[in-house]
Scaffold this active site. Structure first.
Site, PDB file in Angstrom:
ATOM      1  N   ASP A 124       1.063  -1.485  -0.061  1.00 55.13           N
ATOM      2  CA  ASP A 124      -0.444   0.139   0.246  1.00 55.13           C
ATOM      3  C   ASP A 124       0.768   0.795   0.311  1.00 55.13           C
ATOM      4  O   ASP A 124       2.018   1.478   0.859  1.00 55.13           O
ATOM      5  CB  ASP A 124      -1.446  -0.057   1.419  1.00 55.13           C
ATOM      6  CG  ASP A 124      -2.023   0.747   1.352  1.00 55.13           C
ATOM      7  OD1 ASP A 124      -2.041   2.042   0.247  1.00 55.13           O
ATOM      8  OD2 ASP A 124      -3.011   0.559   1.318  1.00 55.13           O
ATOM      9  N   ARG A 126      -0.341   4.478  -0.805  1.00 53.21           N
ATOM     10  CA  ARG A 126      -1.104   5.533  -1.066  1.00 53.21           C
ATOM     11  C   ARG A 126      -0.605   6.816   0.446  1.00 53.21           C
ATOM     12  O   ARG A 126      -0.102   5.865   1.669  1.00 53.21           O
ATOM     13  CB  ARG A 126      -2.672   5.326  -0.026  1.00 53.21           C
ATOM     14  CG  ARG A 126      -3.421   4.618  -1.522  1.00 53.21           C
ATOM     15  CD  ARG A 126      -4.959   4.183  -0.556  1.00 53.21           C
ATOM     16  NE  ARG A 126      -5.019   3.152   0.285  1.00 53.21           N
ATOM     17  CZ  ARG A 126      -5.540   2.310   0.544  1.00 53.21           C
ATOM     18  NH1 ARG A 126      -6.697   3.146  -0.059  1.00 53.21           N
ATOM     19  NH2 ARG A 126      -5.140   1.632   1.320  1.00 53.21           N
TER      20      ARG A 126
END
Length: 199
Positions: A124, A126
């Protein structure tokens, strides 16, 4: 991050206020989709949603992104006040082309985390710091966050916001995304019931 412009946006659940922000480092456009007056001091019902073209616009059943987005907008309208932050960070931050490459690896048996890692990315990638100028623009301090992801609430708290409530935001699974959801729970720490809705 600069607030550029805004307009009304009628949707099936009501008339929202669409605010456009541009990241001056990446030139990416991000949206804050508001309903009601979010500048008052009461905690604001918020969904931080990262762009998923395949799920949001193409109705993909490989993930739960599209239904989560629609449900968040519906819940904000029902509450009479709230916001959805629509962040342009496709594929957990790896971009559209790499997300489709990851899909190809998933077709061959990899799960969503393994696929990202096989492409040389973290599970991830983000960023949530881009939420800060968007929320600060409206003077928002206290949040009720619609999410199943404890990392998201922690990131917002680390940015200085008071998360007064994590509002579960789970969508019913389907045969195409049940493995994806299981991976989110087992490898990414998402808090998911065996098969429940937000109702």
């Amino acid at each position: 991050m600069n607030h550029i412009t805004s307009s009304k946006l009628p949707m099936p659940w009501g008339v929202f206020d669409l605010h456009v922000f541009v990241d001056d480092q990446t030139n990416k456009e991000h949206l804050l989709i508001a309903f009601g007056d979010i500048s008052t001091p009461e905690p604001v019902l918020v969904r931080v949603h990262s762009e998923c073209l395949t799920g949001d616009a193409l109705f993909s059943q490989r993930c739960d992104c599209g239904p989560q987005l629609r449900k968040a907008l519906e819940r904000v309208a029902e509450a009479g006040r709230g916001a959805v932050l629509y962040l342009r960070q496709e594929g957990r931050g790896i971009g559209l082309v790499n997300k489709i490459r990851a899909y190809q690896l998933q077709d061959q048996g990899a799960d969503t985390v393994q696929a990202n890692e096989q492409l040389g990315f973290e599970a991830d990638m983000r960023r949530y710091d881009i939420c800060k100028p968007m929320l600060d623009h409206f003077g928002i301090k206290d949040l009720r966050v619609m999410t199943n992801n404890p990392r998201k609430t922690k990131a917002l708290e680390e940015l200085g916001y008071n998360v007064v409530e994590r509002v579960p935001h789970q969508i019913v699974s389907n045969p195409f995304n049940s493995g994806y959801l299981q991976t989110k729970a087992e490898k990414l720490g998402h808090l998911l019931a065996s098969d429940a809705t937000t109702e």
